[in-house]
Scaffold this motif. Sequence first.
Motif, PDB file in Angstrom:
ATOM      1  N   SER A 162      37.166 106.140  41.674  1.00  0.00           N
ATOM      2  CA  SER A 162      37.093 106.574  43.073  1.00  0.00           C
ATOM      3  C   SER A 162      38.477 106.801  43.652  1.00  0.00           C
ATOM      4  CB  SER A 162      36.338 105.536  43.907  1.00  0.00           C
ATOM      5  OG  SER A 162      35.027 105.355  43.432  1.00  0.00           O
ATOM      6  N   GLY A 163      39.414 105.933  43.297  1.00  0.00           N
ATOM      7  CA  GLY A 163      40.761 106.063  43.825  1.00  0.00           C
ATOM      8  C   GLY A 163      41.470 107.316  43.348  1.00  0.00           C
ATOM      9  N   GLY A 181      44.934 106.832  58.003  1.00  0.00           N
ATOM     10  CA  GLY A 181      43.586 106.683  57.452  1.00  0.00           C
ATOM     11  C   GLY A 181      43.598 105.740  56.265  1.00  0.00           C
ATOM     12  N   VAL A 182      42.432 105.161  55.968  1.00  0.00           N
ATOM     13  CA  VAL A 182      42.299 104.232  54.838  1.00  0.00           C
ATOM     14  C   VAL A 182      41.052 104.601  54.042  1.00  0.00           C
ATOM     15  CG1 VAL A 182      41.973 101.845  54.112  1.00  0.00           C
ATOM     16  CG2 VAL A 182      43.435 102.350  56.075  1.00  0.00           C
ATOM     17  N   MET A 183      41.227 104.751  52.727  1.00  0.00           N
ATOM     18  CA  MET A 183      40.102 104.991  51.825  1.00  0.00           C
ATOM     19  C   MET A 183      39.984 103.783  50.904  1.00  0.00           C
ATOM     20  SD  MET A 183      40.873 109.039  51.017  1.00  0.00           S
ATOM     21  CE  MET A 183      39.269 109.488  50.347  1.00  0.00           C
ATOM     22  N   VAL A 184      38.902 103.033  51.070  1.00  0.00           N
ATOM     23  CA  VAL A 184      38.680 101.808  50.295  1.00  0.00           C
ATOM     24  C   VAL A 184      37.958 102.195  49.008  1.00  0.00           C
ATOM     25  CG1 VAL A 184      37.671  99.501  50.296  1.00  0.00           C
ATOM     26  CG2 VAL A 184      38.544 100.489  52.428  1.00  0.00           C
ATOM     27  N   CYS A 185      38.662 102.094  47.888  1.00  0.00           N
ATOM     28  CA  CYS A 185      38.143 102.617  46.617  1.00  0.00           C
ATOM     29  C   CYS A 185      38.082 101.555  45.526  1.00  0.00           C
ATOM     30  CB  CYS A 185      39.011 103.778  46.132  1.00  0.00           C
ATOM     31  SG  CYS A 185      39.236 105.098  47.325  1.00  0.00           S
ATOM     32  N   ASN A 186      38.028 100.280  45.908  1.00  0.00           N
ATOM     33  CA  ASN A 186      38.034  99.231  44.881  1.00  0.00           C
ATOM     34  C   ASN A 186      36.642  98.877  44.376  1.00  0.00           C
ATOM     35  OD1 ASN A 186      37.535  98.150  47.452  1.00  0.00           O
ATOM     36  ND2 ASN A 186      38.115  96.097  46.787  1.00  0.00           N
ATOM     37  N   GLY A 187      35.623  99.600  44.853  1.00  0.00           N
ATOM     38  CA  GLY A 187      34.285  99.448  44.294  1.00  0.00           C
ATOM     39  C   GLY A 187      33.614  98.131  44.625  1.00  0.00           C
ATOM     40  N   HIS A 188      32.524  97.860  43.901  1.00  0.00           N
ATOM     41  CA  HIS A 188      31.769  96.636  44.157  1.00  0.00           C
ATOM     42  C   HIS A 188      31.641  95.765  42.920  1.00  0.00           C
ATOM     43  CE1 HIS A 188      28.203  98.698  42.375  1.00  0.00           C
ATOM     44  NE2 HIS A 188      28.768  99.759  42.921  1.00  0.00           N
ATOM     45  N   ILE A 218      34.755 104.562  49.476  1.00  0.00           N
ATOM     46  CA  ILE A 218      34.438 105.563  48.463  1.00  0.00           C
ATOM     47  C   ILE A 218      33.916 104.835  47.218  1.00  0.00           C
ATOM     48  CG2 ILE A 218      35.297 107.496  47.093  1.00  0.00           C
ATOM     49  CD1 ILE A 218      35.494 107.990  50.070  1.00  0.00           C
ATOM     50  N   GLY A 219      32.757 105.260  46.728  1.00  0.00           N
ATOM     51  CA  GLY A 219      32.208 104.667  45.510  1.00  0.00           C
ATOM     52  C   GLY A 219      31.422 103.401  45.712  1.00  0.00           C
ATOM     53  N   LEU A 220      31.156 103.021  46.966  1.00  0.00           N
ATOM     54  CA  LEU A 220      30.342 101.828  47.235  1.00  0.00           C
ATOM     55  C   LEU A 220      28.871 102.252  47.221  1.00  0.00           C
ATOM     56  CD1 LEU A 220      30.512  98.812  47.877  1.00  0.00           C
ATOM     57  CD2 LEU A 220      30.483  99.403  50.296  1.00  0.00           C
ATOM     58  N   ILE A 221      28.403 102.639  46.043  1.00  0.00           N
ATOM     59  CA  ILE A 221      27.083 103.242  45.918  1.00  0.00           C
ATOM     60  C   ILE A 221      26.647 103.215  44.465  1.00  0.00           C
ATOM     61  CG2 ILE A 221      28.006 105.573  45.559  1.00  0.00           C
ATOM     62  CD1 ILE A 221      25.700 106.628  47.282  1.00  0.00           C
ATOM     63  N   THR A 263      29.526 112.275  42.676  1.00  0.00           N
ATOM     64  CA  THR A 263      29.201 111.576  43.922  1.00  0.00           C
ATOM     65  C   THR A 263      30.459 111.206  44.691  1.00  0.00           C
ATOM     66  OG1 THR A 263      27.250 110.643  42.818  1.00  0.00           O
ATOM     67  CG2 THR A 263      27.909 109.660  44.908  1.00  0.00           C
ATOM     68  N   VAL A 264      31.398 110.535  44.028  1.00  0.00           N
ATOM     69  CA  VAL A 264      32.606 110.109  44.742  1.00  0.00           C
ATOM     70  C   VAL A 264      33.503 111.296  45.073  1.00  0.00           C
ATOM     71  CG1 VAL A 264      32.545 107.782  43.801  1.00  0.00           C
ATOM     72  CG2 VAL A 264      33.822 109.539  42.589  1.00  0.00           C
TER      73      VAL A 264
END
Length: 469
Positions: A13-14, A79-86, A305-308, A317-318
Amino acid sequence: MAKKVAVIGAGVSGLISLKCCVDEGLEPTCFEKTEDIGGLWRFKTTVLSVKKHPDFASSGQWVVVTENNGKEQSAVFDGVMVCNGHHIIPHLPLESFPGIQKFKGQYFHSRQYKHPEGFEKKRILVIGIGNSASDIAVELCKKAAQVFISTRHGSWVMSRVSKDGYAWDLVYHTRFKTMLRNAVPRRVVKWMMEKGMNQWFNHENYGLVPQNKYLVKEPVVNDDLPSRILYGAIKVKSRVKELTETSAIFEDGTVEENIDIIVFATGYTVSFPFLEDLVKVENNMVSLYKFMFPPQLEKSTLACIGLIQPLGSIFPTVELQARWVTRVFKGLCTLPSERTMMEDIIKRNKKRIDMFGESNSQILQTNYIEYLDELAVEIGVKPNILSLLLKDPKLAVKLYFGPCNSYQYRLVGPGQWNGARNAIVTQKRRILKPLKTRAIKTSSTFPVSFLLKILGLLAVVVAFFSQLQ
């Protein structure tokens, strides 16, 4: 002056988010706490906190505090894009396994598993039946004395190889099949799914049939698991009721002695401690608009991003998520009111529970093509198949009956790519080319399937317009 964007995490995602930022003329900085591939500028940097700037209500800016080699730093971003996933914090529900304190063997979460060396001649119990559990069990059974898989609910298991030898997602994820699944009654869809899943092998005979087989859950994709069960290297067991010093007692009353190792493939906990409650998981629901935007923010300058968990590839998707977010950051796309976003979140959650169930492992589950199209509409890149049917019928057929991929969202609108059409038309040919390493004579036949698809697409168009009258 270009807006500065913090990209947290340098995984799939990052990396995609970085490219989308550059495409939109933004200035991204990536923070990656490991030293592995992906972190472009700031390796081994941990994000400690992301807080609103004092003038956030007017500027939408964020203060990001990081730590590197014991030294803290802070910087301001637009802006901030949180891409560390779940898949960050392992879920290890030891309280659900009475007797674990007495167990004398080794136990750990699947996230700690790296390779099968050191497990030779061991009797191993794997808790869970997801993709990680199945992959680990299959790999370990080649060296272990015996591997057991314990599952509460069971799971559908499918092969990566589908019709005519194509990958299963190329066959399953088409607009035509999505239309059929949406058009026929849900009970029929679930019956068809069960029949399809049991074509490879009867799940009931292998002890794998899902407890609630009418929920559309993500299947396990593993080509080896059934054969390993067939010859006894892996044994499927019910839920663990209790553990002793050396054995496991199961819900059905059976006992397996001399267990050496327990691997907990029990998933992960969704948590973002550095966001300070901006992203919450409450009442079995993630409160994010379209799985991305916190609805309560005065300015839409932070997104996940990618929390899905789509029922399809995460890459397209991402990519669409990142394309939309970067345009929101630039002010080229706008979000609805907080009330509208909350109504969408609640509605989406109810639909998710009806289709996928209430299990914590399904919190982020969503359909694939429907979700991609939702994002594409927001960006303005969804292809108009009815229009293409008149202008370019060959492409229209490929779009409707062929695999849905990211090329489809590069045909029109922002980010349009001139090579998209050719990539779509030649996709299957390019997939097969590396497989054809032996020259053989092929018989040339009239493409009846193409004619049938044209007729089928025309029938869909006629039916669509009939509904409008």
